[in-house]
Scaffold this motif. Structure first.
Motif, mmCIF file in Angstrom:
data_model
loop_
_atom_site.group_PDB
_atom_site.id
_atom_site.type_symbol
_atom_site.label_atom_id
_atom_site.label_comp_id
_atom_site.label_asym_id
_atom_site.label_seq_id
_atom_site.Cartn_x
_atom_site.Cartn_y
_atom_site.Cartn_z
ATOM 1 N N MET A 59 0.752 -1.115 0.176
ATOM 2 C CA MET A 59 -0.103 0.156 -0.115
ATOM 3 C C MET A 59 0.938 1.414 -0.075
ATOM 4 S SD MET A 59 -3.115 -0.952 2.424
ATOM 5 C CE MET A 59 -2.758 -2.035 3.643
ATOM 6 N N GLY A 60 2.005 1.187 0.795
ATOM 7 C CA GLY A 60 2.733 2.470 0.895
ATOM 8 C C GLY A 60 3.390 2.740 -0.433
ATOM 9 N N ASP A 61 3.917 1.646 -1.068
ATOM 10 C CA ASP A 61 4.491 1.772 -2.400
ATOM 11 C C ASP A 61 3.588 2.303 -3.482
ATOM 12 O OD1 ASP A 61 6.968 1.008 -1.533
ATOM 13 O OD2 ASP A 61 7.067 -1.017 -2.420
ATOM 14 N N SER A 62 2.341 1.959 -3.567
ATOM 15 C CA SER A 62 1.324 2.158 -4.559
ATOM 16 C C SER A 62 0.636 3.392 -4.366
ATOM 17 C CB SER A 62 0.353 1.045 -4.451
ATOM 18 O OG SER A 62 0.775 -0.135 -5.009
ATOM 19 N N LEU A 63 0.522 3.933 -2.907
ATOM 20 C CA LEU A 63 -0.117 5.016 -2.825
ATOM 21 C C LEU A 63 0.700 6.330 -2.232
ATOM 22 C CD1 LEU A 63 -2.919 3.446 -0.291
ATOM 23 C CD2 LEU A 63 -3.048 4.314 -2.604
#
Length: 75
Positions: free
Chosen positions: A41-45
């Motif tokens: 999630m951190g990478d994508s968002l």
């Protein structure tokens, strides 16, 4: 008929109790991608893990998501 098609095209409905834009973003991410880790999630968002953990804690407290190890998913 047109209203129904427009509503579907707009995407999934957000729970009304979600007020934070970031919480809405995380909820929509899980809606579209299924389960995910905090790192995914951190990478994508483009969000920091610390912020995500806080949001995920709130979503779990509200009963909107579950956690299985490092993976989070909608209820």
């Amino acid at each position: 008929m047109i209203e129904t098609e427009t509503a579907r095209a707009a995407g999934p409905a957000l729970p009304p109790e979600l007020q934070s834009p970031r919480a809405k973003l995380v909820y929509l991410y899980l809606t579209t991608n299924g389960d995910a880790t905090v790192s995914e999630m951190g990478d994508s968002l483009g969000m920091k893990k610390l912020s995500l953990y806080s949001i995920l804690k709130t979503l779990r407290k509200e009963g909107m998501i579950d956690c299985d190890g490092d993976t989070y998913a909608l209820n």
